[in-house]
Write an enzyme that holds these catalytic residues in place. Structure first.
Site, PDB file in Angstrom:
ATOM      1  N   LYS A 122     -41.880  10.124   5.920  1.00 54.39           N
ATOM      2  CA  LYS A 122     -42.307   9.829   4.548  1.00 54.39           C
ATOM      3  C   LYS A 122     -43.694  10.446   4.365  1.00 54.39           C
ATOM      4  O   LYS A 122     -44.690   9.957   4.916  1.00 54.39           O
ATOM      5  CB  LYS A 122     -42.356   8.319   4.317  1.00 54.39           C
ATOM      6  CG  LYS A 122     -42.663   7.947   2.886  1.00 54.39           C
ATOM      7  CD  LYS A 122     -42.464   6.460   2.665  1.00 54.39           C
ATOM      8  CE  LYS A 122     -42.646   6.084   1.211  1.00 54.39           C
ATOM      9  NZ  LYS A 122     -43.945   6.465   0.668  1.00 54.39           N
ATOM     10  N   ASP A 124     -47.230  11.535   2.979  1.00 53.68           N
ATOM     11  CA  ASP A 124     -48.238  10.812   2.202  1.00 53.68           C
ATOM     12  C   ASP A 124     -48.868  11.773   1.193  1.00 53.68           C
ATOM     13  O   ASP A 124     -49.968  12.271   1.389  1.00 53.68           O
ATOM     14  CB  ASP A 124     -49.299  10.251   3.164  1.00 53.68           C
ATOM     15  CG  ASP A 124     -50.139   9.194   2.484  1.00 53.68           C
ATOM     16  OD1 ASP A 124     -49.815   8.819   1.342  1.00 53.68           O
ATOM     17  OD2 ASP A 124     -51.128   8.754   3.097  1.00 53.68           O
ATOM     18  N   TYR A 231     -36.879  15.976  -1.218  1.00 57.80           N
ATOM     19  CA  TYR A 231     -36.156  14.933  -0.487  1.00 57.80           C
ATOM     20  C   TYR A 231     -34.942  14.379  -1.217  1.00 57.80           C
ATOM     21  O   TYR A 231     -34.172  13.630  -0.630  1.00 57.80           O
ATOM     22  CB  TYR A 231     -37.071  13.800  -0.028  1.00 57.80           C
ATOM     23  CG  TYR A 231     -37.842  13.067  -1.117  1.00 57.80           C
ATOM     24  CD1 TYR A 231     -37.210  12.332  -2.104  1.00 57.80           C
ATOM     25  CD2 TYR A 231     -39.233  13.096  -1.102  1.00 57.80           C
ATOM     26  CE1 TYR A 231     -37.935  11.659  -3.072  1.00 57.80           C
ATOM     27  CE2 TYR A 231     -39.967  12.422  -2.069  1.00 57.80           C
ATOM     28  CZ  TYR A 231     -39.312  11.697  -3.052  1.00 57.80           C
ATOM     29  OH  TYR A 231     -40.022  11.039  -4.003  1.00 57.80           O
ATOM     30  N   LYS A 320     -42.665   1.624   7.551  1.00 55.95           N
ATOM     31  CA  LYS A 320     -44.070   2.041   7.479  1.00 55.95           C
ATOM     32  C   LYS A 320     -44.720   2.195   8.855  1.00 55.95           C
ATOM     33  O   LYS A 320     -44.401   1.469   9.788  1.00 55.95           O
ATOM     34  CB  LYS A 320     -44.872   0.992   6.692  1.00 55.95           C
ATOM     35  CG  LYS A 320     -44.354   0.744   5.286  1.00 55.95           C
ATOM     36  CD  LYS A 320     -44.584   1.916   4.383  1.00 55.95           C
ATOM     37  CE  LYS A 320     -45.970   1.857   3.787  1.00 55.95           C
ATOM     38  NZ  LYS A 320     -46.084   2.785   2.650  1.00 55.95           N
ATOM     39  N   CYS A 414     -85.523  17.145  18.938  1.00 54.67           N
ATOM     40  CA  CYS A 414     -84.175  17.177  19.521  1.00 54.67           C
ATOM     41  C   CYS A 414     -84.016  16.020  20.518  1.00 54.67           C
ATOM     42  O   CYS A 414     -84.855  15.853  21.398  1.00 54.67           O
ATOM     43  CB  CYS A 414     -83.981  18.520  20.230  1.00 54.67           C
ATOM     44  SG  CYS A 414     -82.499  18.574  21.252  1.00 54.67           S
ATOM     45  N   CYS A 438     -82.996  23.817  26.090  1.00 55.40           N
ATOM     46  CA  CYS A 438     -82.307  22.571  25.736  1.00 55.40           C
ATOM     47  C   CYS A 438     -81.075  22.373  26.632  1.00 55.40           C
ATOM     48  O   CYS A 438     -80.227  23.251  26.727  1.00 55.40           O
ATOM     49  CB  CYS A 438     -81.897  22.620  24.276  1.00 55.40           C
ATOM     50  SG  CYS A 438     -81.048  21.126  23.756  1.00 55.40           S
TER      51      CYS A 438
HETATM   52  O1  I6G Z   1     -41.271   7.908  -2.163  1.00 47.46           O
HETATM   53  C1  I6G Z   1     -40.287   8.482  -1.470  1.00 47.46           C
HETATM   54  C2  I6G Z   1     -40.566   9.204  -0.356  1.00 47.46           C
HETATM   55  C3  I6G Z   1     -39.551   9.797   0.370  1.00 47.46           C
HETATM   56  C4  I6G Z   1     -38.949   8.330  -1.909  1.00 47.46           C
HETATM   57  C5  I6G Z   1     -37.923   8.943  -1.177  1.00 47.46           C
HETATM   58  C6  I6G Z   1     -38.246   9.673  -0.026  1.00 47.46           C
HETATM   59  O2  I6G Z   1     -37.266  10.232   0.639  1.00 47.46           O
HETATM   60  C7  I6G Z   1     -37.567  10.897   1.823  1.00 47.46           C
HETATM   61  N1  I6G Z   1     -36.646   8.805  -1.584  1.00 47.46           N
HETATM   62  C8  I6G Z   1     -36.384   8.105  -2.684  1.00 47.46           C
HETATM   63  C9  I6G Z   1     -34.985   7.951  -3.078  1.00 47.46           C
HETATM   64  C10 I6G Z   1     -37.387   7.501  -3.412  1.00 47.46           C
HETATM   65  N2  I6G Z   1     -38.672   7.623  -3.033  1.00 47.46           N
HETATM   66  C11 I6G Z   1     -37.091   6.701  -4.615  1.00 47.46           C
END
Ligand code: I6G
Length: 778
Positions: A122, A124, A231, A320, A414, A438
């Site tokens: 996922k 960021d 994605y 997460k 220094c 130094c």
């Molecule tokens: O926020 C998201 C990150 C990654 C996603 C997601 C995702 O898939 C790898 N897939 C969906 C279906 C949604 N948000 C709603």
């Protein structure tokens, strides 16, 4: 050619072929992860296409790879209503949450056995939607509140990983969703550029990506290193949906859009957990920030059956990872000295877990960064740790500042050697001036001193330097000349023969020319060319080591930064002591012994006054022309210092000019400095040769060497040509007078031909040298 000239058919074909090739290479690079050609080749074809399009504007098509440079700034972004809302995902924070998710999926579907899931990192970044009609990118939009986002098409078009036209068999309409991110590398480079330009730096890659996508000026977005990963597919028209999410991702790839290479098919919870732990372990090496992994039920009919609950799909979950940002307290700031003398403030923190690792130190870069953060000791701070990058302090929670919070101060000396700390004009990095003594810099200083381009001490490689310092045999460069063969022979992997060779190499290095010795001292800002210019100008080390920066500014290519760096180095008594020790050990630093006539000719009163003004002497309100009048009228600083109003007016100054000189005359320290500098100029003038030596045979010529030479090295050729008065440049420009090309010459030769600059071969070079009595061995 005019704007209306229609392109000939073969040009249209050529442009189309170039576009196809460039698009294909982008696909290979971004989607297949299999670059077809090196970047330089891509850039070459890109320039070729740009040129054709510039010559025939009718050739430009909206999907040309050249059309990614950004457009005129917008006043505001238009709103976009998402036909299919951009939802969020439910979260799983631990293994139990995940098992619950999988159980709910089984229950709702009323199936048993392992379920096929698709798992992927996922990212960021920022969720965006891309709409393609008949294969052409028509809209890019932010997620916004999920129902309504912003139309950021002009910014999205600048991302090279987003194709402007899809490949292959494309549907009538497709809406692709994915994430825009900035890689760690791109983020560090962007922040370095921002810092250099005095602009705001970004706290983390996500903020940088968000700030870049929300630029109303897409030309700025075009310069930001943004990447896109698809994605999901939200809408599809003109073709039936496939059976599985994994089929959709395969289509997306075939259409030329990048999908994360880490996407995997997983059967059942245990495979999901194995995926989670694998990615968590490799998190740092991925090159971009991720905050977890996402699992989706693969079968689309099952997705439909599962449906949604409170605006999140029941068929997907985000598992997460531990956060990469945390809050802690700044206990203290310490200063570290790098191998090159750079002084870096380091935050000492109340230990805190960030992304699964205990963090108790963070980098603060430099004093400007501390000022920007408005950081005080005792503050609560936000720490960001990306992968295995050193953690950073990204912001201060000012409302939590305790009453006894203390400001951070750069030490005067220094922390390693006690030498002065100096921040060169216009720079943010403070540096230790004790380069030669130094402890933090000693090994680097000695390695540089011994290196081939410096004192060229054969046999004194990096390993041996480390051993000599670690054994306490050498502390600074002058100690090298106190070594004896027996001590060296006793070192590991050294025998009597190697020790004897080293002794001979050290002995030989005592005869190095002044320019080499100057370069070898490792003074900040002094490269080989500057060292040569200084050696040529001053002729001997003693005059140079005493010289006021006002004199240094008369050396070609020496500006304020360089002059101040040299002066700071020689101002440090420790450095002077090491140089004395070098000379006492017999190092000759041979120069011409006399300053050059050209240099001395520049050391007049006008130069002293102009340089003094540049170094902040109280001469505001008096321009270059007036300084020239003063110089011509008074000749020496002594005469100027004694001049009264009448004499000053006689020299041609106006009232403001007179006032400025009066201020200078009243400034005792500047008067003393200028008088001293004048005395130094006079002493140099007395020692200079009577006439100029600018009559060398190749004076005024700028030459370039390219390709490989067979009879002499390029370095030797350069040195010989310079002896004849030529300037040898590294690149070809309009100023180049001729180019000597050896075998396999490349881009420089091509450029010379384009510019119509005469090109000669190695034989011609040797003949030219021979004509002036020089041979490769001379
Ligand atoms: O926020 C998201 C990150 C990654 C996603 C997601 C995702 O898939 C790898 N897939 C969906 C279906 C949604 N948000 C709603």
């Amino acid at each position: 050619m005019t704007r209306s000239t229609p392109p000939p058919a073969e040009i249209t074909e050529q442009a189309s072929a170039l576009r196809d090739k460039l698009n294909d290479w982008s696909y290979r690079y971004y989607v297949l992860d299999d670059p077809a050609v090196p970047d330089v080749e891509y850039d070459r074809l890109f320039r070729e296409l740009s040129k054709l399009e510039a010559d025939y504007p009718a050739l430009v098509s909206p999907d040309s790879p050249t059309q990614r440079v950004g457009d005129r700034p917008l006043d505001a972004f238009e709103e976009v209503r998402h036909e299919v809302p951009m939802l969020s995902l439910g979260n799983a924070f631990d293994d139990d949450d995940l098992t619950d998710f999988d159980r709910r999926v089984h229950e709702r579907l009323n199936v048993s056995g392992d379920i096929d899931y698709i798992a992927e990192p996922k990212l960021d970044g920022l969720a965006v939607s891309l709409v393609y009609e008949q294969g052409e990118l028509v809209r890019g939009a932010t997620r916004g509140d999920g129902e309504t986002g912003e139309d950021i098409t002009s910014n999205i078009r600048t991302l090279r990983s987003v194709p402007l036209r899809l490949r292959g068999d494309v549907p009538a309409l497709v809406e692709i969703r994915g994430e825009v991110v900035m890689t760690h590398q791109g983020f560090e480079a962007l922040n370095a550029r921002q810092r250099e330009a005095g602009n705001k730096v970004f706290a983390n890659p996500r903020n940088a990506a968000a700030g870049s996508l929300r630029q109303l000026d897409s030309r700025i977005a075009a310069e930001r290193p943004l990447d896109f990963f698809a994605y999901s597919v939200a809408r599809l028209e003109g073709r039936d949906w496939p059976r599985r999410h994994s089929d959709l991702l395969a289509w997306v790839r075939d259409w030329g859009i990048r999908v994360n290479r880490e996407v995997r098919q997983c059967q059942g919870v245990s495979a999901l957990l194995a995926f989670y732990h694998d990615i968590l372990e490799r998190r740092a090496a991925l090159g971009y920030d991720i905050d977890g992994v996402v699992y989706k039920v693969d079968r689309l009919d099952w997705q439909e059956q599962l449906g949604f609950v409170s605006r999140a799909p029941r068929w997907a979950v985000a598992h997460k990872f531990p956060a990469q940002e945390e809050i802690t307290v700044l206990r203290d700031v310490e200063f570290q000295v790098g191998r090159t003398g750079a002084i870096t403030p380091v935050a000492r923190l109340e230990p805190v877990q960030v992304g699964g690792v205990t963090v108790s130190n963070a980098t603060l870069h430099n004093m400007d960064e501390i000022a920007r953060l408005d950081l005080r000791i005792g503050d609560s701070v936000v720490i960001y740790r990306a992968g295995d990058v050193i953690p950073k302090v990204v912001s201060v929670l000012a409302d939590r500042r305790p009453d006894d919070a203390r400001p951070v101060q750069l030490p005067a000396a220094c922390p390693v050697c006690g030498s002065d700390i100096f921040t060169p004009e216009g720079e943010v990095i403070a540096r230790c001036t004790g380069g030669l003594i130094c402890g933090a810099q000693q090994k680097e200083a000695i390695k540089h001193f011994a290196s081939r381009r410096a004192m060229d001490i054969e046999g004194l490689g990096d390993k041996l330097v480390e051993a000599l310092v670690d054994q306490g045999l050498v502390n600074h460069i002058a100690d090298l000349y106190r070594l004896d063969a027996e001590q060296v022979a006793r070192l590991e992997r050294m025998g009597e023969k190697s020790a004897a060779n080293l002794m001979a190499a050290l002995e030989k290095s005592k005869q190095m020319p002044l320019a080499r010795v100057l370069f070898a001292l490792g003074i900040m800002q002094i490269g080989e060319e500057t060292a040569k210019a200084l050696a040529r100008a001053f002729g001997d080390l003693n005059a140079l080591r005493e010289a006021d920066p006002l004199l240094l500014l008369a050396v070609p290519d020496v500006g304020q930064k360089v002059a101040q760096s040299i002066a700071a180095f020689f101002h440090e008594q420790h450095n002077q002591d090491v140089i004395d020790a070098l000379l006492a050990q017999g190092v000759q630093a041979q120069g011409e012994d006399r300053p050059s006539a050209e240099f001395v000719a520049r050391l007049d009163l006008v130069h002293l006054l102009v340089s003094a003004k540049a170094l902040q002497a109280p001469l505001d309100g008096i321009g270059q022309t007036s300084l020239e009048k003063l110089g011509a009228h008074f000749g020496t600083f002594a005469a100027l210092r004694d001049a009264d109003d009448e004499a000053l007016l006689q020299s041609g100054l106006n009232a403001a000019g007179v006032e400025a000189v009066r201020r200078l005359q009243a400034d005792r320290s500047w008067c003393a400095r200028l008088a001293h500098a004048q005395a130094q100029c006079d002493a140099l003038r007395d020692r200079a040769p009577a006439s100029s030596s600018a009559s060398l045979p190749l004076a005024g010529e700028t030459l370039v060497l390219t390709g490989s030479l067979s009879r002499l090295t390029r370095d030797d050729a350069k040195a010989l040509l310079e002896q004849l008065g030529a300037k040898v440049a590294g690149s070809v420009s309009k100023k180049t007078s001729r180019v000597f090309a050896g075998e396999a010459a490349g881009s420089k030769l091509k450029k010379a031909e384009e510019l119509g600059i005469p090109v000669q071969d190695e034989d011609a070079l040797l003949a030219l040298l021979a004509e002036h009595g020089l041979t490769p061995d001379s």
